[in-house]
Motif scaffolding. Structure first.
Motif, PDB file in Angstrom:
ATOM      1  N   MET B   1       0.849  -1.198   0.000  1.00 12.03           N
ATOM      2  CA  MET B   1       0.000   0.000   0.000  1.00 12.03           C
ATOM      3  C   MET B   1       0.890   1.256   0.000  1.00 12.03           C
ATOM      4  N   SER B   2       0.659   2.147  -0.920  1.00 10.02           N
ATOM      5  CA  SER B   2       1.501   3.333  -0.974  1.00 10.02           C
ATOM      6  C   SER B   2       1.115   4.288   0.160  1.00 10.02           C
ATOM      7  N   SER B   3       2.037   5.216   0.478  1.00  9.55           N
ATOM      8  CA  SER B   3       1.821   6.051   1.638  1.00  9.55           C
ATOM      9  C   SER B   3       0.662   7.035   1.429  1.00  9.55           C
ATOM     10  N   ALA B   4       0.419   7.453   0.186  1.00  9.18           N
ATOM     11  CA  ALA B   4      -0.661   8.403  -0.064  1.00  9.18           C
ATOM     12  C   ALA B   4      -2.021   7.768   0.186  1.00  9.18           C
ATOM     13  N   ASN B   5      -2.080   6.442   0.016  1.00 12.10           N
ATOM     14  CA  ASN B   5      -3.343   5.757   0.184  1.00 12.10           C
ATOM     15  C   ASN B   5      -3.860   5.753   1.607  1.00 12.10           C
ATOM     16  N   CYS B   6      -2.942   5.995   2.546  1.00 13.36           N
ATOM     17  CA  CYS B   6      -3.401   5.907   3.934  1.00 13.36           C
ATOM     18  C   CYS B   6      -4.429   6.986   4.252  1.00 13.36           C
ATOM     19  N   LEU B   7      -4.458   8.078   3.480  1.00 13.87           N
ATOM     20  CA  LEU B   7      -5.502   9.084   3.677  1.00 13.87           C
ATOM     21  C   LEU B   7      -6.848   8.550   3.208  1.00 13.87           C
ATOM     22  N   VAL B   8      -6.807   7.770   2.123  1.00 11.90           N
ATOM     23  CA  VAL B   8      -8.042   7.212   1.573  1.00 11.90           C
ATOM     24  C   VAL B   8      -8.572   6.106   2.484  1.00 11.90           C
ATOM     25  N   THR B   9      -7.657   5.256   2.949  1.00 10.24           N
ATOM     26  CA  THR B   9      -8.096   4.133   3.783  1.00 10.24           C
ATOM     27  C   THR B   9      -8.311   4.543   5.233  1.00 10.24           C
ATOM     28  N   ASN B  10      -8.046   5.822   5.531  1.00 15.41           N
ATOM     29  CA  ASN B  10      -8.269   6.365   6.870  1.00 15.41           C
ATOM     30  C   ASN B  10      -7.526   5.581   7.947  1.00 15.41           C
ATOM     31  N   ASP B  11      -6.217   5.414   7.751  1.00 15.71           N
ATOM     32  CA  ASP B  11      -5.403   4.722   8.740  1.00 15.71           C
ATOM     33  C   ASP B  11      -5.140   5.628   9.942  1.00 15.71           C
ATOM     34  N   TRP B  12      -4.843   4.975  11.082  1.00 12.85           N
ATOM     35  CA  TRP B  12      -4.517   5.749  12.284  1.00 12.85           C
ATOM     36  C   TRP B  12      -3.202   6.506  12.108  1.00 12.85           C
ATOM     37  N   TYR B  17      -0.412  12.220   5.730  1.00 15.72           N
ATOM     38  CA  TYR B  17      -1.139  13.246   6.490  1.00 15.72           C
ATOM     39  C   TYR B  17      -0.144  14.240   7.097  1.00 15.72           C
ATOM     40  N   LEU B  18       0.913  13.691   7.714  1.00 11.07           N
ATOM     41  CA  LEU B  18       1.926  14.549   8.336  1.00 11.07           C
ATOM     42  C   LEU B  18       2.528  15.496   7.303  1.00 11.07           C
ATOM     43  N   ARG B  19       2.754  14.961   6.070  1.00 18.67           N
ATOM     44  CA  ARG B  19       3.404  15.755   5.042  1.00 18.67           C
ATOM     45  C   ARG B  19       2.462  16.828   4.498  1.00 18.67           C
ATOM     46  N   VAL B 182     -12.895  14.264  14.817  1.00 22.14           N
ATOM     47  CA  VAL B 182     -14.003  13.410  15.267  1.00 22.14           C
ATOM     48  C   VAL B 182     -15.211  13.612  14.359  1.00 22.14           C
ATOM     49  N   ASP B 183     -15.492  14.859  14.037  1.00 18.95           N
ATOM     50  CA  ASP B 183     -16.663  15.146  13.196  1.00 18.95           C
ATOM     51  C   ASP B 183     -16.546  14.505  11.823  1.00 18.95           C
ATOM     52  N   THR B 184     -15.303  14.465  11.280  1.00 18.06           N
ATOM     53  CA  THR B 184     -15.129  13.919   9.939  1.00 18.06           C
ATOM     54  C   THR B 184     -14.577  12.488   9.973  1.00 18.06           C
ATOM     55  N   LEU B 185     -14.522  11.887  11.162  1.00 16.94           N
ATOM     56  CA  LEU B 185     -14.021  10.514  11.346  1.00 16.94           C
ATOM     57  C   LEU B 185     -12.623  10.329  10.766  1.00 16.94           C
ATOM     58  N   PHE B 186     -11.770  11.345  10.926  1.00 15.90           N
ATOM     59  CA  PHE B 186     -10.428  11.360  10.354  1.00 15.90           C
ATOM     60  C   PHE B 186      -9.442  10.847  11.417  1.00 15.90           C
ATOM     61  N   LYS B 187      -9.119   9.553  11.340  1.00 20.76           N
ATOM     62  CA  LYS B 187      -8.342   8.906  12.400  1.00 20.76           C
ATOM     63  C   LYS B 187      -6.938   9.488  12.554  1.00 20.76           C
ATOM     64  N   ALA B 188      -6.232   9.653  11.415  1.00 15.89           N
ATOM     65  CA  ALA B 188      -4.839  10.131  11.495  1.00 15.89           C
ATOM     66  C   ALA B 188      -4.785  11.499  12.169  1.00 15.89           C
ATOM     67  N   GLN B 189      -5.756  12.355  11.863  1.00 17.66           N
ATOM     68  CA  GLN B 189      -5.743  13.708  12.428  1.00 17.66           C
ATOM     69  C   GLN B 189      -5.950  13.671  13.940  1.00 17.66           C
ATOM     70  N   VAL B 190      -6.910  12.873  14.393  1.00 16.30           N
ATOM     71  CA  VAL B 190      -7.191  12.802  15.834  1.00 16.30           C
ATOM     72  C   VAL B 190      -5.993  12.220  16.576  1.00 16.30           C
ATOM     73  N   LEU B 191      -5.430  11.135  16.046  1.00 18.85           N
ATOM     74  CA  LEU B 191      -4.303  10.503  16.738  1.00 18.85           C
ATOM     75  C   LEU B 191      -3.081  11.420  16.755  1.00 18.85           C
ATOM     76  N   THR B 192      -2.764  12.022  15.604  1.00 17.35           N
ATOM     77  CA  THR B 192      -1.586  12.891  15.531  1.00 17.35           C
ATOM     78  C   THR B 192      -1.721  14.067  16.498  1.00 17.35           C
ATOM     79  N   ALA B 193      -2.882  14.725  16.474  1.00 16.06           N
ATOM     80  CA  ALA B 193      -3.075  15.887  17.345  1.00 16.06           C
ATOM     81  C   ALA B 193      -3.023  15.478  18.815  1.00 16.06           C
ATOM     82  N   SER B 194      -3.590  14.314  19.138  1.00 16.79           N
ATOM     83  CA  SER B 194      -3.582  13.853  20.534  1.00 16.79           C
ATOM     84  C   SER B 194      -2.160  13.572  20.999  1.00 16.79           C
ATOM     85  N   VAL B 195      -1.396  12.881  20.149  1.00 11.26           N
ATOM     86  CA  VAL B 195      -0.016  12.555  20.513  1.00 11.26           C
ATOM     87  C   VAL B 195       0.798  13.835  20.674  1.00 11.26           C
ATOM     88  N   LEU B 196       0.614  14.788  19.741  1.00 12.26           N
ATOM     89  CA  LEU B 196       1.341  16.058  19.839  1.00 12.26           C
ATOM     90  C   LEU B 196       1.011  16.775  21.144  1.00 12.26           C
TER      91      LEU B 196
END
Lengths: 222, 238
Positions: B1-12, B17-19, B182-196
């Protein structure tokens, strides 16, 4: 004050108190979730803290865990849980987040309470031939009681206060009145909801302080 | 799976996303840092005279400690909402709420620090002709620093966490990203912001620990008193 004046018509409208999104229903949700979470947190934290305190082990963990807990925003925990399959499990994410929030301070306070029992009293009791169990039940627990109760009280109040945040991620409870007000640009409702939530926290705090005074047999001499 | 796809597959966890949202993350972090810093700074400026007032006797201590404890009991969402008619949707609203919360911890710790100053040290200074102001600045304050700074650390860490709730008015720093995620069910964003957010709290705590070590070189080991003052403090959720 103008803002409290704005809230009054909202609070005095009977329709705002009844129904699915009315105050009574939200209050019941709030208290159910808070009570459940607080009970579970106590079941997890207290036996562990009292046991560790009795043994005098794991102190660094018990004291530092509340520092770690402070750094983790409950809002973030709620948000993360809402993105897992638990989302469809009703109040489960809120209860889990509140348990995670409440366990560290409960653990730390109960452990500290146990360790602040005068060591010379413990030594004397041991010298009298008390077993570990007797020492725990008859000496350590009664002497640690006031500090443990203070910890329980502040945790209970903070759980009720924090349960409000569930509304920000779509959960139930009194916070929903506030977030619903924000969504409809209804400032009187926001302020009314905030007053209700603040009043609930302060009333519970007051009741617990009163209960503590009545129940603690040694407060008179303190 | 390419790295750009993780936005589509909504990975944690998503490098793409970071880039692609780097600027958004930086902006949110910057907002988070300045809201926290200003709140704790203002809190200190207000807490100090309050602690001095509380020290003057029971008549002052009761109301000051009672008021700050009561403020602490008010849930954060309610606090920010009650300030809404006064401030509108502004950072000032969030900062005011955070200042009020920080007072509880700061006043208590400043007071505890000042009360822990040995009477001998004060007597010696008075004997040397120190007036009350010089006594405060040159003797009491330095000796109170360890406990005072322990309070600043606790207040800062809990303020970092509490700032997230400011997202209710759109001024929550990283909390804004968590809320939107949370509103947009965007996992990477919630996890990244929480960790930061947690990282921010840890970094702030370590920085303040460094300041504490620099300012109080005579206390290489944390005193039991400071440790227990810390342990007994309640938490406030963000």
């Amino acid at each position: 004050m103008r803002n409290i004046g704005e809230a009054w018509p909202w609070l005095s409208t009977g329709a705002n108190w009844s129904g699915e999104s009315g105050v009574w229903h939200r209050l019941a949700q709030h208290l159910t979730v808070s009570g459940l979470a607080f009970g579970l947190a106590c079941l997890i934290a207290l036996p562990l803290a009292l046991y560790l305190g009795h043994l005098g082990k794991g102190g660094a963990l018990a004291v530092n865990i509340s520092n770690v807990g402070r750094a983790i925003p409950t809002f973030a925990v709620l948000a993360l849980l809402m993105l897992t399959p638990l989302r469809s499990q009703g109040d489960v994410p809120t209860v889990i987040a509140l348990v995670l929030f409440a366990v560290p301070p409960l653990l730390t306070n109960a452990y500290t309470g146990m360790r602040e029992v005068d060591r010379s009293v413990v030594e004397a009791a041991r010298g009298m031939g008390m077993s570990g169990g007797q020492l725990f039940l008859r000496v350590e627990l009664p002497l640690a009681y006031p500090l443990i109760m203070t910890g329980l009280r502040s945790a209970a109040v903070q759980v009720i206060a924090t349960a409000t945040l569930a509304a920000m991620t779509g959960g139930g409870g009194l916070g929903r009145i506030i977030t619903a007000g924000f969504n409809t640009y209804n400032t009187p409702q926001v302020v009314a909801g905030a007053l209700l939530v603040a009043a609930l926290a302060l009333v519970v705090e007051g009741l617990l302080v009163a209960a503590d005074r009545l129940l603690d047999p040694r407060r008179k001499t303190a | 799976m390419s790295s750009a796809n993780c936005l589509v597959t909504n990975d944690w966890i998503c490098g793409e996303y970071l880039r692609s949202r780097q600027q958004e993350l930086i902006d949110a972090t910057v907002q988070h840092v300045w809201i926290t810093t200003i709140s704790v700074a203002i809190g200190l400026v207000i807490a100090f005279p309050l602690a001095l007032l509380a020290r003057r006797g029971r008549g002052f201590a009761g109301p000051v400690l009672g008021l700050t404890t009561t403020l602490y009991t008010v849930p954060s969402l309610a606090m920010f909402s009650l300030l809404l008619p006064l401030f509108g949707l502004s950072a000032g609203l969030v900062i005011t709420g955070l200042v009020l919360y920080s007072l509880t911890i700061l006043v208590r710790n400043i007071l505890a620090g000042l009360e822990a100053v040995p009477e001998d040290a004060k007597e010696a200074a008075r004997g040397m002709g120190y007036g009350p102001v010089r006594l405060l600045w040159e003797v009491e304050l330095p000796l109170a620093l360890p406990v005072l700074l322990a309070g600043v650390r606790i207040a800062t860490v809990s303020t970092v966490a509490l700032t997230t709730v400011g997202s209710i008015v759109g001024k929550g720093g990283l909390g804004n990203l968590i809320g939107d995620g949370v509103d947009t069910l965007f996992k990477a964003q919630v996890l990244t912001a929480s960790v930061l957010c947690v990282l921010l709290a840890v970094v702030a705590d370590l920085l303040l620990l460094g300041v504490q070590r620099l300012l109080t070189p005579w206390t290489r080991i944390r005193t039991p008193r400071a440790a227990s003052a810390e342990a007994a403090t309640a938490v406030k959720a963000g």
